[in-house]
Design a protein around this motif. Structure first.
Motif, PDB file in Angstrom:
ATOM      1  N   VAL A   1       0.861  -1.184   0.000  1.00 54.44           N
ATOM      2  CA  VAL A   1       0.000   0.000   0.000  1.00 54.44           C
ATOM      3  C   VAL A   1       0.897   1.233   0.000  1.00 54.44           C
ATOM      4  O   VAL A   1       1.857   1.296   0.763  1.00 54.44           O
ATOM      5  N   THR A   2       0.585   2.202  -0.862  1.00 53.41           N
ATOM      6  CA  THR A   2       1.249   3.499  -0.806  1.00 53.41           C
ATOM      7  C   THR A   2       0.385   4.425   0.039  1.00 53.41           C
ATOM      8  O   THR A   2      -0.772   4.672  -0.304  1.00 53.41           O
ATOM      9  N   ALA A   3       0.949   4.888   1.165  1.00 54.38           N
ATOM     10  CA  ALA A   3       0.178   5.735   2.086  1.00 54.38           C
ATOM     11  C   ALA A   3       0.588   7.189   1.886  1.00 54.38           C
ATOM     12  O   ALA A   3       1.769   7.524   1.959  1.00 54.38           O
ATOM     13  N   VAL A   4      -0.406   8.029   1.621  1.00 55.26           N
ATOM     14  CA  VAL A   4      -0.137   9.453   1.388  1.00 55.26           C
ATOM     15  C   VAL A   4      -1.152  10.298   2.142  1.00 55.26           C
ATOM     16  O   VAL A   4      -2.223   9.821   2.518  1.00 55.26           O
ATOM     17  N   ASP A   5      -0.788  11.562   2.360  1.00 56.44           N
ATOM     18  CA  ASP A   5      -1.779  12.521   2.843  1.00 56.44           C
ATOM     19  C   ASP A   5      -1.631  13.824   2.073  1.00 56.44           C
ATOM     20  O   ASP A   5      -0.678  14.021   1.322  1.00 56.44           O
ATOM     21  N   PHE A   6      -2.614  14.682   2.247  1.00 61.13           N
ATOM     22  CA  PHE A   6      -2.597  15.965   1.556  1.00 61.13           C
ATOM     23  C   PHE A   6      -3.386  16.945   2.402  1.00 61.13           C
ATOM     24  O   PHE A   6      -4.118  16.557   3.316  1.00 61.13           O
ATOM     25  N   GLY A   7      -3.248  18.208   2.069  1.00 59.88           N
ATOM     26  CA  GLY A   7      -4.035  19.195   2.796  1.00 59.88           C
ATOM     27  C   GLY A   7      -3.378  20.539   2.722  1.00 59.88           C
ATOM     28  O   GLY A   7      -2.215  20.671   2.360  1.00 59.88           O
ATOM     29  N   GLN A   8      -4.155  21.548   3.037  1.00 56.22           N
ATOM     30  CA  GLN A   8      -3.657  22.908   2.997  1.00 56.22           C
ATOM     31  C   GLN A   8      -4.036  23.583   4.295  1.00 56.22           C
ATOM     32  O   GLN A   8      -5.117  23.334   4.822  1.00 56.22           O
ATOM     33  N   PRO A   9      -3.163  24.462   4.791  1.00 54.72           N
ATOM     34  CA  PRO A   9      -3.580  25.249   5.945  1.00 54.72           C
ATOM     35  C   PRO A   9      -4.830  26.032   5.577  1.00 54.72           C
ATOM     36  O   PRO A   9      -4.973  26.471   4.443  1.00 54.72           O
ATOM     37  N   GLY A  10      -5.729  26.169   6.469  1.00 59.80           N
ATOM     38  CA  GLY A  10      -6.913  26.968   6.175  1.00 59.80           C
ATOM     39  C   GLY A  10      -8.157  26.142   6.018  1.00 59.80           C
ATOM     40  O   GLY A  10      -9.243  26.682   5.937  1.00 59.80           O
ATOM     41  N   GLY A  11      -8.019  24.834   5.984  1.00 61.26           N
ATOM     42  CA  GLY A  11      -9.250  24.072   6.043  1.00 61.26           C
ATOM     43  C   GLY A  11      -9.430  23.063   4.944  1.00 61.26           C
ATOM     44  O   GLY A  11      -8.617  22.952   4.038  1.00 61.26           O
ATOM     45  N   PRO A  12     -10.509  22.315   5.033  1.00 61.78           N
ATOM     46  CA  PRO A  12     -10.761  21.223   4.098  1.00 61.78           C
ATOM     47  C   PRO A  12     -11.146  21.736   2.714  1.00 61.78           C
ATOM     48  O   PRO A  12     -11.661  22.840   2.566  1.00 61.78           O
ATOM     49  N   LEU A  13     -10.877  20.901   1.723  1.00 60.96           N
ATOM     50  CA  LEU A  13     -11.170  21.264   0.341  1.00 60.96           C
ATOM     51  C   LEU A  13     -12.609  20.875  -0.003  1.00 60.96           C
ATOM     52  O   LEU A  13     -13.104  19.854   0.456  1.00 60.96           O
TER      53      LEU A  13
ATOM     54  N   ASP B   1     -13.647  19.764  -2.815  1.00 54.74           N
ATOM     55  CA  ASP B   1     -13.600  18.538  -3.623  1.00 54.74           C
ATOM     56  C   ASP B   1     -12.244  17.892  -3.363  1.00 54.74           C
ATOM     57  O   ASP B   1     -11.302  18.042  -4.140  1.00 54.74           O
ATOM     58  N   PRO B   2     -12.116  17.183  -2.247  1.00 56.19           N
ATOM     59  CA  PRO B   2     -10.788  16.717  -1.839  1.00 56.19           C
ATOM     60  C   PRO B   2     -10.192  15.701  -2.808  1.00 56.19           C
ATOM     61  O   PRO B   2     -10.911  14.987  -3.509  1.00 56.19           O
ATOM     62  N   LEU B   3      -8.863  15.647  -2.821  1.00 53.98           N
ATOM     63  CA  LEU B   3      -8.146  14.719  -3.695  1.00 53.98           C
ATOM     64  C   LEU B   3      -8.513  13.268  -3.413  1.00 53.98           C
ATOM     65  O   LEU B   3      -8.349  12.405  -4.266  1.00 53.98           O
ATOM     66  N   SER B   4      -9.019  13.000  -2.209  1.00 55.29           N
ATOM     67  CA  SER B   4      -9.361  11.612  -1.870  1.00 55.29           C
ATOM     68  C   SER B   4     -10.542  11.100  -2.682  1.00 55.29           C
ATOM     69  O   SER B   4     -10.832   9.907  -2.675  1.00 55.29           O
ATOM     70  N   ASN B   5     -11.234  11.994  -3.407  1.00 54.05           N
ATOM     71  CA  ASN B   5     -12.282  11.530  -4.317  1.00 54.05           C
ATOM     72  C   ASN B   5     -11.718  10.841  -5.554  1.00 54.05           C
ATOM     73  O   ASN B   5     -12.469  10.203  -6.284  1.00 54.05           O
ATOM     74  N   TYR B   6     -10.425  11.012  -5.801  1.00 52.74           N
ATOM     75  CA  TYR B   6      -9.870  10.598  -7.088  1.00 52.74           C
ATOM     76  C   TYR B   6      -8.722   9.616  -6.904  1.00 52.74           C
ATOM     77  O   TYR B   6      -8.069   9.598  -5.863  1.00 52.74           O
ATOM     78  N   PRO B   7      -8.462   8.807  -7.938  1.00 52.06           N
ATOM     79  CA  PRO B   7      -7.324   7.885  -7.836  1.00 52.06           C
ATOM     80  C   PRO B   7      -5.999   8.630  -7.927  1.00 52.06           C
ATOM     81  O   PRO B   7      -5.949   9.800  -8.301  1.00 52.06           O
TER      82      PRO B   7
ATOM     83  N   VAL C   1      -5.354  10.238   2.870  1.00 47.30           N
ATOM     84  CA  VAL C   1      -6.185  10.979   3.822  1.00 47.30           C
ATOM     85  C   VAL C   1      -5.913  12.466   3.711  1.00 47.30           C
ATOM     86  O   VAL C   1      -4.822  12.893   3.339  1.00 47.30           O
ATOM     87  N   GLU C   2      -6.944  13.237   4.058  1.00 46.96           N
ATOM     88  CA  GLU C   2      -6.839  14.689   4.025  1.00 46.96           C
ATOM     89  C   GLU C   2      -6.546  15.209   5.423  1.00 46.96           C
ATOM     90  O   GLU C   2      -7.221  14.846   6.389  1.00 46.96           O
ATOM     91  N   MET C   3      -5.525  16.065   5.513  1.00 51.69           N
ATOM     92  CA  MET C   3      -5.229  16.721   6.778  1.00 51.69           C
ATOM     93  C   MET C   3      -5.898  18.087   6.764  1.00 51.69           C
ATOM     94  O   MET C   3      -5.751  18.859   5.813  1.00 51.69           O
ATOM     95  N   VAL C   4      -6.643  18.371   7.823  1.00 51.00           N
ATOM     96  CA  VAL C   4      -7.293  19.671   7.946  1.00 51.00           C
ATOM     97  C   VAL C   4      -6.372  20.546   8.782  1.00 51.00           C
ATOM     98  O   VAL C   4      -6.196  20.302   9.975  1.00 51.00           O
TER      99      VAL C   4
ATOM    100  N   SER D   1     -21.789  13.673  -3.530  1.00 52.02           N
ATOM    101  CA  SER D   1     -21.438  14.773  -2.645  1.00 52.02           C
ATOM    102  C   SER D   1     -19.923  14.740  -2.491  1.00 52.02           C
ATOM    103  O   SER D   1     -19.398  13.983  -1.678  1.00 52.02           O
ATOM    104  N   THR D   2     -19.235  15.535  -3.304  1.00 54.89           N
ATOM    105  CA  THR D   2     -17.775  15.421  -3.319  1.00 54.89           C
ATOM    106  C   THR D   2     -17.158  15.872  -2.002  1.00 54.89           C
ATOM    107  O   THR D   2     -16.146  15.340  -1.580  1.00 54.89           O
ATOM    108  N   ARG D   3     -17.794  16.840  -1.342  1.00 54.41           N
ATOM    109  CA  ARG D   3     -17.234  17.322  -0.083  1.00 54.41           C
ATOM    110  C   ARG D   3     -17.080  16.181   0.921  1.00 54.41           C
ATOM    111  O   ARG D   3     -16.183  16.167   1.735  1.00 54.41           O
ATOM    112  N   HIS D   4     -17.985  15.227   0.873  1.00 56.81           N
ATOM    113  CA  HIS D   4     -17.946  14.124   1.825  1.00 56.81           C
ATOM    114  C   HIS D   4     -17.489  12.819   1.174  1.00 56.81           C
ATOM    115  O   HIS D   4     -17.921  11.741   1.556  1.00 56.81           O
ATOM    116  N   ASP D   5     -16.609  12.957   0.181  1.00 57.92           N
ATOM    117  CA  ASP D   5     -16.021  11.775  -0.443  1.00 57.92           C
ATOM    118  C   ASP D   5     -17.071  10.805  -0.966  1.00 57.92           C
ATOM    119  O   ASP D   5     -16.966   9.596  -0.780  1.00 57.92           O
ATOM    120  N   LEU D   6     -18.110  11.359  -1.590  1.00 59.24           N
ATOM    121  CA  LEU D   6     -19.113  10.504  -2.210  1.00 59.24           C
ATOM    122  C   LEU D   6     -19.233  10.908  -3.677  1.00 59.24           C
ATOM    123  O   LEU D   6     -20.264  11.387  -4.134  1.00 59.24           O
TER     124      LEU D   6
END
Ligand SMILES: [Cu+2]
Length: 642
Positions: free
Chosen positions: A136-148, A150-156, A280-283, A398-403
């Motif tokens: 498994v390749t484990a990664v995270d992403f995120g930006q200071p200032g809050g959740p996206l 349409d987070p990247l976790s919606n996509y491969p 995973v997304e870091m908030v 609902s992209t905000r909630h990874d759906l």
């Protein structure tokens, strides 16, 4: 070879040969594709593959649902025995995706379904033959200032992400836990007693509990979110006479639906490689959002279809996703079918009478539900099982909630066929009883567990509390002090006694006792709470105003106050081992927008030993976990006081 009964003629060895036949790649009875050499099945019913959501590449409903292979233990005189081998395998999960390197039980994902009979003591040799590092390749992403939005976790893929250090080199240690099995602490798969490749875990299971669907999975401390994601999960079915007498749909009409979600890497050309990705997304820098991956698998197949006859089916649904909550609905022509699911059983067995689900079937990680579905009114039609969100029209994304892609699977109902004479029995388990008032303990204070977020480890915290007898000298807010005002207006003051896994003094419980536990959720997301060595009835779900909790101080400035009684879902009215401690409705943005929930359970402890209680979101498990000790009667006092 001696066997357990006339119905379990297959030895583990024979089963293993069957499993190994066909080589290293676990087969998928699928349409012709670059990755399968199997002929297309004769498809005479309705339905065809459909494109999935934008950028997800793979088609939906392209591959038929497969059923995990079955393992039956062999009789050895007074008990049954079974050997289950963990091994690294390449597994087909979609006919247009290269085989996925996984850590598996017996080469399949999910692992084989272990079929057992109540009352037959079972000894399992869990052999670790795993090879290589974590696939498994484990990664995270995120930006200071809050959740996206349409987070990247919606996509491969891993574009825009950082690799999580230390994960790529993880070696395949393993600790197997049979979730929901009532067995002593020495056999429970203690998460720190992991075994190395070449070693074995020997576990004995009394297997003397009501007929139901349990599941086995890896529980290795600190890394279960990766080892389970790599493929270490399977079903464990226990059957008994009470269930058999009901004449429920069986054989090909009794189908397990093991839900999970996964993500995969992309190559330089943008094609899916089949390499597992955990993203995973870091908030900001303080919170890891709940893990969710874009591809939903049922029994290890991405968005499968199942050809069904126009009659009743029994589905054993298990949510084995790391953290995703499934709010399932059955849609016909885009419209929800009210009452489509008739709940007959829960985590720990059959309930007393079938209960229809009028809204969504809400299943959080670790929960199982046993349902009946009648397809007889849908001859020649297509139905879809979809995941839904509160506040989002069923079937919509609902992209905000990874759906991004709400579809789970498709049912293709044959135009012809006999509906049969089955109707759900009015009485399911004659021995099942909701606890009456006089069954509950009245002479002891409840245990309190408060869920607080976020903590210092990027995930929420699990606080064990004790009641403060005299709160007169306290000023509020104070660190670790939570006040609760219940529906009757009674004020209870609680003090934190433990927070980290290795803090002192675990909850210590007398064997055979029943206790009231209260889970209070002060966070903005639901948490499925699981207790080992125990099972419980959910007594109530109540909505609380928790805006008086001061996160900076870590205590209540104003008491958490009861707003109103909530509802129990139909599948929460049976005996359980995992319960969703929710947020009392839709999650709204902002620190004060989320009312909390108080969930009260009556927990029984039929076995002895050292176990744990924890959040079953696997990304939280490492930190939201506490030991729990069930002691034999009298042992706590033997030898006098020191
Ligand atoms: Cu949690």
């Amino acid at each position: 070879m001696e066997t357990a009964s006339a119905e379990t003629p297959d030895s583990p060895l024979m089963k293993r040969r069957t499993l190994l036949r066909g080589g290293a790649v676990a087969g998928l009875g699928a349409l012709m594709s670059p990755y399968t050499a199997l002929a297309a099945p004769q498809d005479t019913g309705p339905g065809a593959a459909e494109p999935s959501a934008d950028r997800l590449i793979l088609a939906k409903f392209k591959d038929p649902l497969r059923t995990p292979p079955v393992l039956r233990p062999a009789g050895r005189g007074g008990h049954d025995e079974l050997t289950v081998r963990m091994r690294t395998a390449d597994v087909l999960v979609h006919s247009d995706l290269p085989p996925v390197r996984m850590w598996t039980y017996e080469g399949s994902y999910p692992g084989p379904t272990i079929e057992t009979v109540r009352g037959r003591r079972l000894r399992v040799t869990w052999e670790n033959h795993l090879t290589g590092t974590l696939p498994v390749t484990a990664v995270d992403f995120g930006q200071p200032g809050g959740p996206l939005p349409d987070p990247l976790s919606n996509y491969p893929g891993t574009q825009g992400c950082r690799e999580v250090p230390g994960v790529a080199d993880l070696r395949p240690w393993a600790a197997v836990h049979v979730h929901g099995m009532l067995t002593g602490g020495g056999n429970d798969g203690w998460m720190e007693n992991a075994v190395a490749p070449g070693d074995v875990q020997l576990s004995a299971y009394p297997n003397d509990q009501a007929a139901t669907t349990l599941w086995y999975h890896d529980h290795t401390h600190h890394v279960s979110r990766f080892s389970v994601y790599a493929g270490l999960a399977g079903l464990f079915v226990c059957r008994d006479e009470e269930e058999r007498a009901l004449g429920l749909p069986k054989g090909r009409y009794e189908v397990p639906l093991v839900l999970s979600d996964r993500n995969f890497a992309l190559d330089a050309s943008g094609a899916l490689t089949g390499r597992l990705v955990h993203k995973v997304e870091m908030v900001g820098t303080t919170l890891m959002r709940a893990h969710a991956a874009p591809y939903t698998l049922v029994n290890g197949v991405i968005w499968p279809y199942l050809e069904v006859e126009p009659r009743w089916y029994r589905f054993r649904i298990a949510n084995t996703a790391n953290s995703r909550i499934y709010r399932l609905m059955l849609l016909a022509d885009g419209e929800p079918v009210p009452g489509a699911f008739q709940v007959i059983g829960t985590d720990q067995g059959l309930i007393d009478t079938p209960l229809p689900v009028e809204g969504a079937l809400n299943l959080s990680s670790g929960e199982r539900v046993d349902v009946l579905v009648d397809f007889s009114a849908y001859r020649g039609r297509l139905l879809k099982l979809v995941n839904t969100m509160e506040g989002v029209p069923p079937g919509s994304c609902s992209t905000r909630h990874d759906l991004l892609e709400p579809d789970v699977m498709q049912f293709r109902v044959a135009a012809r066929g006999l509906a049969g004479r089955f109707t759900p029995p009015a009485v399911l388990s004659p021995t099942f009883e909701r606890p009456a008032h006089h069954d509950l303990p009245h002479d002891s204070a409840p245990r309190w567990v408060v869920i607080v977020g976020p903590g210092t480890e990027n995930v929420p915290e699990l606080w064990e509390m004790e009641e403060v007898a005299d709160a007169a000298g306290l000023t509020f807010p104070a660190a670790g002090i939570v006040q609760v005002r219940d529906a009757e207006g009674t004020l209870t003051t609680l003090r934190r006694t433990a927070l980290h896994y290795d803090d002192g003094r675990a909850f210590t419980v007398a064997h055979g006792s029943t206790e009231i536990w209260k889970y209070l959720n002060l966070t903005a997301s639901p948490h499925p709470m699981h207790i080992h060595l125990a099972h419980f009835h959910v007594l109530s779900r109540e909505h609380y105003d928790v805006t008086g909790f001061d996160r900076t101080v870590g205590g209540t400035a104003r008491p958490a106050a009861c707003l109103r009684a909530g509802e129990l879902d139909p599948h929460e009215r049976g005996l359980k081992d995992t319960v969703r401690v929710g947020t009392a409705g839709q999650i709204r943005p902002g620190p004060n927008g989320t009312p909390g929930e108080l969930v009260t359970v009556a927990v029984s402890f039929p076995v002895v030993g050292r176990g744990v209680h924890h959040c079953h979101m696997l990304e939280h498990e490492q930190h939201m976990v506490r030991p729990l000790v069930v002691t034999a009667a009298g042992h706590g006092h033997a030898g006098g006081h020191h």
